[in-house]
Design an enzyme around this catalytic site. Structure first.
Site, PDB file in Angstrom:
ATOM      1  N   TRP A 102     -46.081  32.982 -20.919  1.00 27.82           N
ATOM      2  CA  TRP A 102     -47.071  34.043 -21.141  1.00 27.82           C
ATOM      3  C   TRP A 102     -46.512  35.399 -20.734  1.00 27.82           C
ATOM      4  O   TRP A 102     -46.760  36.398 -21.404  1.00 27.82           O
ATOM      5  CB  TRP A 102     -48.381  33.731 -20.409  1.00 27.82           C
ATOM      6  N   ASP A 172     -52.157  39.457 -15.425  1.00 32.11           N
ATOM      7  CA  ASP A 172     -52.738  38.438 -16.292  1.00 32.11           C
ATOM      8  C   ASP A 172     -53.185  37.313 -15.354  1.00 32.11           C
ATOM      9  O   ASP A 172     -52.364  36.600 -14.784  1.00 32.11           O
ATOM     10  CB  ASP A 172     -51.675  37.939 -17.283  1.00 32.11           C
ATOM     11  N   LYS A 196     -59.923  29.206 -19.546  1.00 28.41           N
ATOM     12  CA  LYS A 196     -59.290  28.383 -18.515  1.00 28.41           C
ATOM     13  C   LYS A 196     -60.290  28.136 -17.376  1.00 28.41           C
ATOM     14  O   LYS A 196     -60.708  27.031 -17.143  1.00 28.41           O
ATOM     15  CB  LYS A 196     -58.034  29.064 -17.953  1.00 28.41           C
TER      16      LYS A 196
HETATM   17  C1  LIG Z   1     -53.784  30.717 -21.906  1.00 27.13           C
HETATM   18  C2  LIG Z   1     -53.107  31.908 -21.354  1.00 27.13           C
HETATM   19  C3  LIG Z   1     -52.926  33.067 -22.130  1.00 27.13           C
HETATM   20  C4  LIG Z   1     -53.346  33.177 -23.573  1.00 27.13           C
HETATM   21  O1  LIG Z   1     -54.708  33.337 -23.648  1.00 27.13           O
HETATM   22  P1  LIG Z   1     -55.458  33.620 -25.043  1.00 27.13           P
HETATM   23  O2  LIG Z   1     -56.835  33.902 -24.569  1.00 27.13           O
HETATM   24  O3  LIG Z   1     -55.331  32.379 -25.865  1.00 27.13           O
HETATM   25  O4  LIG Z   1     -54.811  34.781 -25.686  1.00 27.13           O
HETATM   26  C5  LIG Z   1     -52.312  34.153 -21.539  1.00 27.13           C
HETATM   27  N1  LIG Z   1     -51.902  34.105 -20.266  1.00 27.13           N
HETATM   28  C6  LIG Z   1     -52.064  33.012 -19.481  1.00 27.13           C
HETATM   29  C7  LIG Z   1     -51.585  33.028 -18.070  1.00 27.13           C
HETATM   30  C8  LIG Z   1     -52.665  31.883 -20.009  1.00 27.13           C
HETATM   31  O5  LIG Z   1     -52.831  30.783 -19.244  1.00 27.13           O
END
Ligand SMILES: *Cc1c(COP(=O)(O)O)cnc(C)c1O
Length: 360
Positions: A102, A172, A196
């Site tokens: 990511w 993030d 998540k």
């Molecule tokens: C799942 C995830 C993403 C991607 O998320 P989307 O909502 O599908 O764009 C980005 N960063 C992390 C750390 C993730 O676990």
């Protein structure tokens, strides 16, 4: 079919109490005669749901007054672009720490708009650790520093936040937001896809410090401009209304259970059971470095790929689902977010013990 223990990394398990509440209100939301899905996002009923969700999140994370909370479309991935488009100044320089797939995507996107300095990476060892970062590594002139607090695929977490001085820290936090206490004032921006550790897919949470809003690049599309969404209270266009409603129910569920500090305690306990067993097992081993391992995503392997496959198959038969590791790393991964009941982790550990005895 009874409910299974779903260890999916995302979309992930939701609290059953939340699902039942949504079910009860699905067709007729509290006497309105309509589903939340069918409501105008500008109706008073929906406004109460929306404002309630914002207020609960602000309180759960103790978000200071000088930060705005936005509910946006596009997942965490849209933020990979929104962050540089809004935070790059004339010099267009940012520091990134590369701790996984990511982070790499965030880096690739930021590179489209400016100079990205990757100041540390753990790619040399399949992202199994968090690199050591010291204050002198950061460029004090950079527009921002970007980190991924929890690496969902590799099961690592920053054991502590880097000291970035006065440069805004952008995180993030998709896979560990609300799982442990963070001091929001240490960040310029926190963002997370909901699927998540919050709610269903379709909404992303963005917490942004006010002074970082309104300095977007000229090329920034209106939908990608934080100011557009701040000025319109996340209702510049139709927001993902139902996903926000569900997130609000999860915020309420968390609040009723004592909030983030209490969750953190439970999460440490849950992860502790799993790691303690893995550390003492002769069949299973963890793939992440001990000091930086995640309390949300626990990747592990047996001694062979054949046994891994057998484990995944047999665990599924007793209702322990989605334990297969990410396609890029293999093995197993147990995602044990807030909504995974302690019983689920206990059942998994018991199954692992049993499996180890039978497959010595
Ligand atoms: C799942 C995830 C993403 C991607 O998320 P989307 O909502 O599908 O764009 C980005 N960063 C992390 C750390 C993730 O676990």
């Amino acid at each position: 079919m009874p409910r299974v223990y779903n260890f999916s990394a995302g979309p992930a398990t939701l609290p059953v109490e939340v699902l039942e509440k949504a079910q009860k209100d699905l067709v007729d939301y509290q006497g309105t005669g309509m589903s939340v899905m069918e409501m105008s996002h500008r109706s008073p009923e929906y406004k109460a749901i929306f404002d309630g969700a914002i207020d609960k999140l602000r309180s759960l994370m103790s978000v200071p007054e000088n930060y705005k909370i936005l509910f946006l479309h596009g997942g965490a991935s849209a933020q990979f672009g929104m962050v540089p488009l809004n935070l790059f100044s004339d010099i267009k320089k940012a520091d990134y720490i590369n701790t996984g797939a990511w982070s790499k995507k965030a880096i690739a996107e930021a590179k489209r708009y400016g100079d990205v300095n990757v100041l540390a990476s753990s790619e040399d060892k399949t992202f199994s650790y968090i690199p050591t970062i010291t204050k002198d590594m950061f460029d004090p002139e950079a527009d921002y520093v970007h980190i991924t607090t929890n690496n969902t695929i590799y099961g690592t977490t920053f054991p502590e936040l880097p000291d970035v001085g006065k440069v805004p820290l952008v995180a993030d936090m998709s896979s560990n937001i609300l799982a442990q206490v963070y001091d929001v004032s240490k960040f310029g921006i926190i963002y997370a896809g909901a699927q998540k550790n919050i709610g269903p897919a379709g909404v992303a949470i963005v917490i942004v410090r006010e002074d970082l809003v309104g300095n977007e690049l000229d090329i920034c599309p209106r939908m990608f401009n934080y100011k557009t969404h701040v000025d319109n209270g996340s209702m510049f266009n139709t927001p993902p209304t139902y996903a926000i409603y569900m997130a609000g129910l999860v915020f309420e569920w968390l609040t009723e259970r004592g909030g983030v500090a209490e969750m953190q305690k439970i999460n440490e306990e849950k992860a502790g059971w799993l790691y303690d067993y893995i550390d003492n097992s002769s069949l299973f081993s963890g793939t992440a470095d001990r000091v930086s391992r995640s309390k949300m995503n626990v990747p592990f392997v047996t001694t062979s790929e054949e046994l891994d496959a057998k484990f995944i198959k047999e665990s599924a038969l007793i209702g322990l689902k989605t334990l297969k590791g990410h396609r890029s790393v293999g093995g197993m991964r147990a995602s044990i977010y807030n909504a995974m009941p302690p019983e689920g982790v206990k059942t998994l550990v018991d199954f692992m013990k049993d499996f180890e005895l039978k497959n010595k």
